[in-house]
Design a protein around this motif. Structure first.
Motif, PDB file in Angstrom:
ATOM      1  N   SER A 113       0.771  -1.473   0.206  1.00  0.00           N
ATOM      2  CA  SER A 113       0.260   0.339  -0.104  1.00  0.00           C
ATOM      3  C   SER A 113       0.949   1.217   0.044  1.00  0.00           C
ATOM      4  O   SER A 113       0.930   1.885   0.556  1.00  0.00           O
ATOM      5  CB  SER A 113      -0.600   0.071   1.512  1.00  0.00           C
ATOM      6  OG  SER A 113      -1.850  -1.029   1.203  1.00  0.00           O
ATOM      7  N   SER A 114       1.952   1.375  -0.946  1.00  0.00           N
ATOM      8  CA  SER A 114       3.320   2.364  -0.786  1.00  0.00           C
ATOM      9  C   SER A 114       2.851   3.207  -1.894  1.00  0.00           C
ATOM     10  O   SER A 114       1.681   2.584  -3.028  1.00  0.00           O
ATOM     11  CB  SER A 114       3.872   1.976  -0.967  1.00  0.00           C
ATOM     12  OG  SER A 114       4.454   0.761   0.410  1.00  0.00           O
ATOM     13  N   SER A 115       3.443   4.117  -2.640  1.00  0.00           N
ATOM     14  CA  SER A 115       3.437   4.908  -4.031  1.00  0.00           C
ATOM     15  C   SER A 115       5.547   5.507  -3.738  1.00  0.00           C
ATOM     16  O   SER A 115       5.775   6.103  -2.766  1.00  0.00           O
ATOM     17  CB  SER A 115       2.576   6.077  -3.513  1.00  0.00           C
ATOM     18  OG  SER A 115       2.344   7.004  -5.124  1.00  0.00           O
ATOM     19  N   ALA A 116       5.111   6.119  -4.635  1.00  0.00           N
ATOM     20  CA  ALA A 116       6.679   6.866  -4.880  1.00  0.00           C
ATOM     21  C   ALA A 116       6.575   7.940  -4.768  1.00  0.00           C
ATOM     22  O   ALA A 116       6.917   9.158  -4.618  1.00  0.00           O
ATOM     23  CB  ALA A 116       7.135   6.663  -6.368  1.00  0.00           C
ATOM     24  N   ARG A 117       5.050   8.725  -4.780  1.00  0.00           N
ATOM     25  CA  ARG A 117       4.419  10.022  -4.547  1.00  0.00           C
ATOM     26  C   ARG A 117       2.796   9.393  -3.759  1.00  0.00           C
ATOM     27  O   ARG A 117       2.356   9.583  -4.466  1.00  0.00           O
ATOM     28  CB  ARG A 117       4.480  11.009  -5.266  1.00  0.00           C
ATOM     29  CG  ARG A 117       4.290  12.279  -4.869  1.00  0.00           C
ATOM     30  CD  ARG A 117       4.211  13.561  -6.323  1.00  0.00           C
ATOM     31  NE  ARG A 117       3.119  14.694  -5.681  1.00  0.00           N
ATOM     32  CZ  ARG A 117       3.763  15.416  -4.704  1.00  0.00           C
ATOM     33  NH1 ARG A 117       4.671  15.872  -4.150  1.00  0.00           N
ATOM     34  NH2 ARG A 117       2.827  16.680  -5.216  1.00  0.00           N
ATOM     35  N   TYR A 118       3.194  10.992  -3.040  1.00  0.00           N
ATOM     36  CA  TYR A 118       1.350   9.724  -1.863  1.00  0.00           C
ATOM     37  C   TYR A 118       0.630  10.281  -1.770  1.00  0.00           C
ATOM     38  O   TYR A 118       0.844  12.634  -1.452  1.00  0.00           O
ATOM     39  CB  TYR A 118       1.702  10.282  -0.441  1.00  0.00           C
ATOM     40  CG  TYR A 118       2.842   8.444   0.208  1.00  0.00           C
ATOM     41  CD1 TYR A 118       2.046   7.174   0.276  1.00  0.00           C
ATOM     42  CD2 TYR A 118       4.399   8.411   0.073  1.00  0.00           C
ATOM     43  CE1 TYR A 118       2.765   6.206   0.517  1.00  0.00           C
ATOM     44  CE2 TYR A 118       4.486   7.389  -0.233  1.00  0.00           C
ATOM     45  CZ  TYR A 118       4.451   6.182  -0.193  1.00  0.00           C
ATOM     46  OH  TYR A 118       4.940   5.252   0.777  1.00  0.00           O
ATOM     47  N   GLY A 119      -0.736  11.154  -2.591  1.00  0.00           N
ATOM     48  CA  GLY A 119      -1.017  12.517  -3.100  1.00  0.00           C
ATOM     49  C   GLY A 119      -0.187  13.277  -3.910  1.00  0.00           C
ATOM     50  O   GLY A 119       0.173  13.696  -4.722  1.00  0.00           O
ATOM     51  N   VAL A 187       9.684  10.335  -5.099  1.00  0.00           N
ATOM     52  CA  VAL A 187      11.127   9.764  -5.826  1.00  0.00           C
ATOM     53  C   VAL A 187      10.515   8.516  -6.858  1.00  0.00           C
ATOM     54  O   VAL A 187      11.096   7.987  -7.390  1.00  0.00           O
ATOM     55  CB  VAL A 187      11.643   8.727  -5.111  1.00  0.00           C
ATOM     56  CG1 VAL A 187      11.630   9.487  -3.378  1.00  0.00           C
ATOM     57  CG2 VAL A 187      10.415   7.819  -4.333  1.00  0.00           C
ATOM     58  N   ARG A 188       9.584   9.355  -7.574  1.00  0.00           N
ATOM     59  CA  ARG A 188       9.074   9.072  -9.218  1.00  0.00           C
ATOM     60  C   ARG A 188      10.272   9.223 -10.659  1.00  0.00           C
ATOM     61  O   ARG A 188      10.505   8.061 -10.972  1.00  0.00           O
ATOM     62  CB  ARG A 188       8.446   9.471 -10.129  1.00  0.00           C
ATOM     63  CG  ARG A 188       6.825   9.673  -9.296  1.00  0.00           C
ATOM     64  CD  ARG A 188       6.055  10.738  -9.889  1.00  0.00           C
ATOM     65  NE  ARG A 188       6.006  11.833  -8.967  1.00  0.00           N
ATOM     66  CZ  ARG A 188       5.497  12.843  -9.376  1.00  0.00           C
ATOM     67  NH1 ARG A 188       4.259  12.463 -10.488  1.00  0.00           N
ATOM     68  NH2 ARG A 188       5.107  14.175  -9.437  1.00  0.00           N
ATOM     69  N   SER A 189      11.693  10.115  -9.943  1.00  0.00           N
ATOM     70  CA  SER A 189      12.523  10.371 -10.961  1.00  0.00           C
ATOM     71  C   SER A 189      13.599   8.957 -10.659  1.00  0.00           C
ATOM     72  O   SER A 189      15.076   9.277 -11.092  1.00  0.00           O
ATOM     73  CB  SER A 189      12.706  11.631 -10.952  1.00  0.00           C
ATOM     74  OG  SER A 189      12.885  11.767 -10.035  1.00  0.00           O
ATOM     75  N   GLN A 284       7.611  14.547 -21.427  1.00  0.00           N
ATOM     76  CA  GLN A 284       8.510  15.085 -21.727  1.00  0.00           C
ATOM     77  C   GLN A 284      10.013  16.710 -21.441  1.00  0.00           C
ATOM     78  O   GLN A 284      10.909  16.356 -21.851  1.00  0.00           O
ATOM     79  CB  GLN A 284       8.067  16.326 -22.984  1.00  0.00           C
ATOM     80  CG  GLN A 284       7.091  15.737 -24.199  1.00  0.00           C
ATOM     81  CD  GLN A 284       7.515  14.353 -24.929  1.00  0.00           C
ATOM     82  OE1 GLN A 284       8.443  14.959 -25.403  1.00  0.00           O
ATOM     83  NE2 GLN A 284       6.977  13.138 -25.011  1.00  0.00           N
ATOM     84  N   ALA A 285       9.235  16.308 -19.865  1.00  0.00           N
ATOM     85  CA  ALA A 285       9.487  16.765 -18.840  1.00  0.00           C
ATOM     86  C   ALA A 285      10.684  15.674 -17.832  1.00  0.00           C
ATOM     87  O   ALA A 285       9.645  15.148 -17.318  1.00  0.00           O
ATOM     88  CB  ALA A 285       9.704  18.527 -18.610  1.00  0.00           C
ATOM     89  N   PRO A 286      11.267  16.120 -17.115  1.00  0.00           N
ATOM     90  CA  PRO A 286      11.321  15.359 -15.425  1.00  0.00           C
ATOM     91  C   PRO A 286      10.370  15.820 -14.787  1.00  0.00           C
ATOM     92  O   PRO A 286       9.552  15.911 -15.177  1.00  0.00           O
ATOM     93  CB  PRO A 286      12.889  15.842 -14.788  1.00  0.00           C
ATOM     94  CG  PRO A 286      13.721  16.442 -15.937  1.00  0.00           C
ATOM     95  CD  PRO A 286      12.695  17.099 -17.096  1.00  0.00           C
ATOM     96  N   PRO A 287       9.972  14.212 -14.202  1.00  0.00           N
ATOM     97  CA  PRO A 287       7.941  14.390 -13.150  1.00  0.00           C
ATOM     98  C   PRO A 287       8.333  15.576 -12.622  1.00  0.00           C
ATOM     99  O   PRO A 287       7.912  16.190 -11.828  1.00  0.00           O
ATOM    100  CB  PRO A 287       8.906  13.308 -13.022  1.00  0.00           C
ATOM    101  CG  PRO A 287       9.716  12.173 -13.245  1.00  0.00           C
ATOM    102  CD  PRO A 287      10.332  12.766 -14.211  1.00  0.00           C
ATOM    103  N   ALA A 288       9.404  15.552 -11.821  1.00  0.00           N
ATOM    104  CA  ALA A 288       9.609  17.690 -10.473  1.00  0.00           C
ATOM    105  C   ALA A 288       9.234  18.190 -11.527  1.00  0.00           C
ATOM    106  O   ALA A 288       8.568  19.323 -11.248  1.00  0.00           O
ATOM    107  CB  ALA A 288      10.829  17.547 -10.490  1.00  0.00           C
ATOM    108  N   ALA A 289       9.262  18.640 -12.568  1.00  0.00           N
ATOM    109  CA  ALA A 289       9.038  19.970 -13.937  1.00  0.00           C
ATOM    110  C   ALA A 289       7.918  20.069 -14.121  1.00  0.00           C
ATOM    111  O   ALA A 289       6.890  20.593 -14.046  1.00  0.00           O
ATOM    112  CB  ALA A 289       9.940  19.761 -15.024  1.00  0.00           C
ATOM    113  N   ILE A 290       7.675  18.326 -14.838  1.00  0.00           N
ATOM    114  CA  ILE A 290       6.189  18.321 -14.696  1.00  0.00           C
ATOM    115  C   ILE A 290       4.789  18.361 -13.473  1.00  0.00           C
ATOM    116  O   ILE A 290       3.573  19.669 -13.465  1.00  0.00           O
ATOM    117  CB  ILE A 290       5.571  16.939 -15.163  1.00  0.00           C
ATOM    118  CG1 ILE A 290       6.425  16.879 -16.516  1.00  0.00           C
ATOM    119  CG2 ILE A 290       4.758  16.439 -15.431  1.00  0.00           C
ATOM    120  CD1 ILE A 290       6.300  15.539 -17.073  1.00  0.00           C
TER     121      ILE A 290
END
Length: 427
Positions: A113-119, A187-189, A284-290
């Motif tokens: 029940s985990s995620s790379a980004r929670y909500g 931590v998606r990227s 098209q760009a890193p997840p943090a930028a999106i």
């Protein structure tokens, strides 16, 4: 117990390989009780409580990284070097952090029940505002509907009450700090750097960390497999204890053996076949930028812009900043850049005053000048920065003396509306 370690419990043989279990936000190590009899036959199981949970000392941690550091300090004190790790919810975030920053310590990983980004960061900070005003009771009363399926909750009244009491007895300050830690966790990227065999477990009915979050983990982690537990919501180890126990035993028995292999490393067996899961569209760009709503920063913006956009988002919220940037055009874009760099990057980041104090000053100035739209915005910001409604009331009473009663009267109307909106718990 020092502020650098965590309250813990050990079950199983002293000479067995170590398996660490991390609990969910608002729960204690007891959420794993029904896994212990079987797991302790194979491993030395170490469970830990988050700060302020389950009677543990209320030494709040500011980030997932700090929680991971405290767990490592706890394991160091116990003489534990290498270990398998299974974590649920925020416990999963701690496990991912460990796999990224201490890859030599973690032999195998299970994210339940985990995620790379929670909500969203806004949602977690909003929860902190609600708790500061109302305490943890509203969160406690709503927890069962987020943690369990309706059928389970209806049939297991004792477990539901146990869950409510766990949240109620948590230290509010530590809970809010954990919310802030989850708001900043993304931590998606970095998932491609998780280098240990990983099992991702998700309940089919989980709305907190849904199956889409699980698939993101599996698609991003090189050696990961997915296990879907049917008819189960967020606290899968509690709702389906036998199924989760079987999954953990199978994973940690096949993906990790605590025996030295070639080159002195722990020998890793073949991981379960990775399911064929279509990865999400490549951005098209890193997840943090999106996520931030920004294009890649211009080279000439410098550090003040990056620092400013970070603080601006933390104080005003992603939603507001995204709207402001989406509305910017050739005419207003330079102004958005200006306030990000100078107001947020050079003033709000100065170390001489904390954010609470800066909020007090800002509210006073806005009342004096009659900037009611900005006052509403910064009343929300003040709540995010830790001011309570009572403290905001005192600020406005003080402005009545020095800025005038009519100005304070208008300010009270604006602040009252915002406070009601921000602090009323969702049902």
């Amino acid at each position: 117990m020092s502020e650098k370690t965590l309250q813990h419990r050990i079950d199983g043989p002293d000479d067995a390989p170590v398996l660490v279990l991390g609990a969910a936000l608002g729960t204690t190590w007891h959420m794993w009780d029904r896994q212990i009899p079987e797991l302790a036959r194979h491993w030395r199981v170490i469970r830990f409580d988050l700060p302020g949970h389950g009677g543990s000392p209320a030494h709040a941690a500011a980030s997932i990284a700090e929680l991971a550091d405290r767990l490592v300090a706890t394991l160091d004190a116990l003489g534990v070097e290498r270990f398998g790790y299974a974590g649920c919810n925020i416990g999963g975030a701690i496990g991912t952090q460990l796999a990224l920053t201490r890859p030599h310590r973690v032999t195998s990983l299970a994210l339940v029940s985990s995620s790379a980004r929670y909500g969203t960061a806004d949602a977690w900070r909003q929860r902190g505002v609600v708790i500061r005003t109302n305490g943890l009771d509203p969160i406690a009363r709503s927890s069962p509907e987020h943690w369990f399926t309706p059928g389970f909750a209806g049939a297991q009244a004792a477990i539901v009450e146990w869950a409510v009491q766990m949240v109620r007895t948590t230290d509010p300050g530590c809970y809010i700090a954990a919310c802030e830690a989850l708001a900043a966790f993304d931590v998606r990227s970095s998932l491609g750097r998780v280098g240990v065999p990983t099992l991702v477990v998700v309940g089919s009915e989980d709305q907190v960390t849904p199956t889409t979050d699980a698939r993101t983990l599996v698609a991003g982690i090189p050696d990961a497999s997915l296990a879907l537990v049917p008819g189960t919501s967020h606290l899968a180890p509690v709702e389906q204890p036998a199924a989760v126990t079987e999954l953990l035993i199978r994973h940690f028995s096949t993906a990790w053996h605590d025996k030295p292999g070639p080159g002195g490393q722990a020998a890793l067996g073949a991981a379960a076949p990775k399911p064929q899961i279509a990865p999400p569209p490549v951005p098209q760009a890193p997840p943090a930028a999106i996520e931030s709503g920004l294009a890649l920063p211009d080279q000439n913006r410098g550090g003040t812009y990056e620092a400013g956009i970070k603080v601006r988002r933390e104080v005003l919220g992603d939603a507001h900043v995204d709207r402001a940037q989406a509305a910017a055009d050739d005419f207003t874009g330079d102004f958005q850049d200006f306030i990000t760099r100078y107001a947020w990057g050079e003033t709000w980041t100065r170390p001489g005053l904390d954010r609470r104090t800066r909020s007090v000053i800002t509210l006073t100035a806005l009342v004096a000048r009659g900037h009611h739209e900005e006052l509403a915005l910064h009343t929300r910001a003040a709540l995010r920065n830790g001011l309570t409604p009572t403290e905001i009331k005192e600020v406005l009473l003080h402005t009545a003396v020095y800025c005038g009663v009519p100005a304070a009267n208008s300010a009270f109307a604006v602040a009252q509306r915002v406070i009601r909106e921000e602090t009323t718990p969702e049902h």
